[in-house]
Design a protein around this motif. Structure first.
Motif, PDB file in Angstrom:
ATOM      1  N   PHE A  51      68.743 118.609 -30.686  1.00  0.00           N
ATOM      2  CA  PHE A  51      67.835 117.475 -30.828  1.00  0.00           C
ATOM      3  C   PHE A  51      66.558 117.877 -31.565  1.00  0.00           C
ATOM      4  O   PHE A  51      65.966 117.067 -32.276  1.00  0.00           O
ATOM      5  N   LEU A  56      65.903 112.744 -32.499  1.00  0.00           N
ATOM      6  CA  LEU A  56      66.453 111.988 -31.381  1.00  0.00           C
ATOM      7  C   LEU A  56      67.579 111.051 -31.821  1.00  0.00           C
ATOM      8  O   LEU A  56      68.636 110.988 -31.183  1.00  0.00           O
ATOM      9  N   VAL A  57      67.389 110.352 -32.922  1.00  0.00           N
ATOM     10  CA  VAL A  57      68.380 109.358 -33.355  1.00  0.00           C
ATOM     11  C   VAL A  57      69.649 110.035 -33.847  1.00  0.00           C
ATOM     12  O   VAL A  57      70.760 109.743 -33.372  1.00  0.00           O
ATOM     13  N   GLY A  59      70.619 113.136 -33.420  1.00  0.00           N
ATOM     14  CA  GLY A  59      71.227 113.925 -32.353  1.00  0.00           C
ATOM     15  C   GLY A  59      72.050 113.070 -31.414  1.00  0.00           C
ATOM     16  O   GLY A  59      73.158 113.453 -31.006  1.00  0.00           O
ATOM     17  N   THR A  60      71.536 111.884 -31.058  1.00  0.00           N
ATOM     18  CA  THR A  60      72.277 110.973 -30.189  1.00  0.00           C
ATOM     19  C   THR A  60      73.539 110.474 -30.873  1.00  0.00           C
ATOM     20  O   THR A  60      74.611 110.394 -30.255  1.00  0.00           O
ATOM     21  N   MET A  63      76.159 113.195 -30.852  1.00  0.00           N
ATOM     22  CA  MET A  63      76.752 113.384 -29.534  1.00  0.00           C
ATOM     23  C   MET A  63      77.759 112.280 -29.219  1.00  0.00           C
ATOM     24  O   MET A  63      78.846 112.554 -28.686  1.00  0.00           O
ATOM     25  N   VAL A  64      77.426 111.038 -29.541  1.00  0.00           N
ATOM     26  CA  VAL A  64      78.361 109.935 -29.314  1.00  0.00           C
ATOM     27  C   VAL A  64      79.598 110.106 -30.185  1.00  0.00           C
ATOM     28  O   VAL A  64      80.740 109.891 -29.728  1.00  0.00           O
TER      29      VAL A  64
END
Length: 205
Positions: A51, A56-57, A59-60, A63-64
């Motif tokens: 991250f 944040l964006v 990285g999220t 992960m999804v």
């Protein structure tokens, strides 16, 4: 167990061993805990770095995307295994692609698992060396990381003598709760860092 497809063709699913076989000693709960602890593992330590590097964006999103790819891969493996009657990954590879591919997969898995063991050994040494040095500071103030690693290997060596994974069924709970505690510690540390340095992300931007 049979299922009729949309084309009215009957597809046979072969579950080996059968669902009611006495060889199936594990429970759904134990399998779930074991799977979660295995998927997460020590890799949870790299999440803050991911991250930090991606944001944040992104990285999220990554992960999804990884979760979706993992779920899709598991669906394919289960789908193929039930139609070929395979009991493990290598047997499925042999049925699908032949013995040459099974041998190649065996070599790749051996190399992969070897480096996973090496990575975990480094992780164990980095985590437990400060603990042992502080705990035995009076008697062994200069305890080295290699000594700590040998001690940890000696402590877990009895588990290597088990005949099957079912004998280690309670270890998955310990691993899961250890990962949970580690994740809580990472979140707490992140919150504390952001509270103490509210302009941290602003300076990096």
């Amino acid at each position: 167990m049979c299922r009729v497809s949309n084309k009215n063709e009957q597809e046979q699913e072969i579950l080996v061993p059968p669902h009611d076989s006495p060889r199936r000693q594990s429970s759904i709960v134990a399998a779930t805990f074991n799977l979660v602890a295995t998927i997460l593992g020590g890799g949870v330590l790299s999440i803050p770095l991911i991250f930090r590097a991606c944001g944040l964006v992104l990285g999220t999103v990554l992960m999804v995307l990884s979760a979706c790819m993992t779920l899709f891969s598991m669906d394919i493996l289960c789908f193929c295994a039930r139609r070929m009657g395979s009991q493990n990954y290598l047997e499925l590879t042999r049925h699908a692609f032949g013995r040459e591919c099974e041998l190649a997969t065996t070599v790749m898995l051996a190399v992969f698992l070897w480096f996973v063991i090496v990575a975990y050994m480094v992780l164990v040494k980095d985590i437990f060396t400060p603990f042992f040095q502080s705990f035995f500071s009076s008697s062994h103030p200069n305890m080295s990381g290699d000594t700590v690693l040998l001690i940890m290997i000696a402590l877990v060596s009895p588990f290597f003598l088990k005949h099957d994974l079912h004998s280690l069924r309670y270890n998955c709970y310990v691993g899961f709760f250890s990962i949970t505690i580690l994740a809580c510690a990472l979140v707490t540390r992140a919150v504390q860092t952001n509270l103490n340095h509210p302009d941290l992300f602003g300076n990096e931007a």
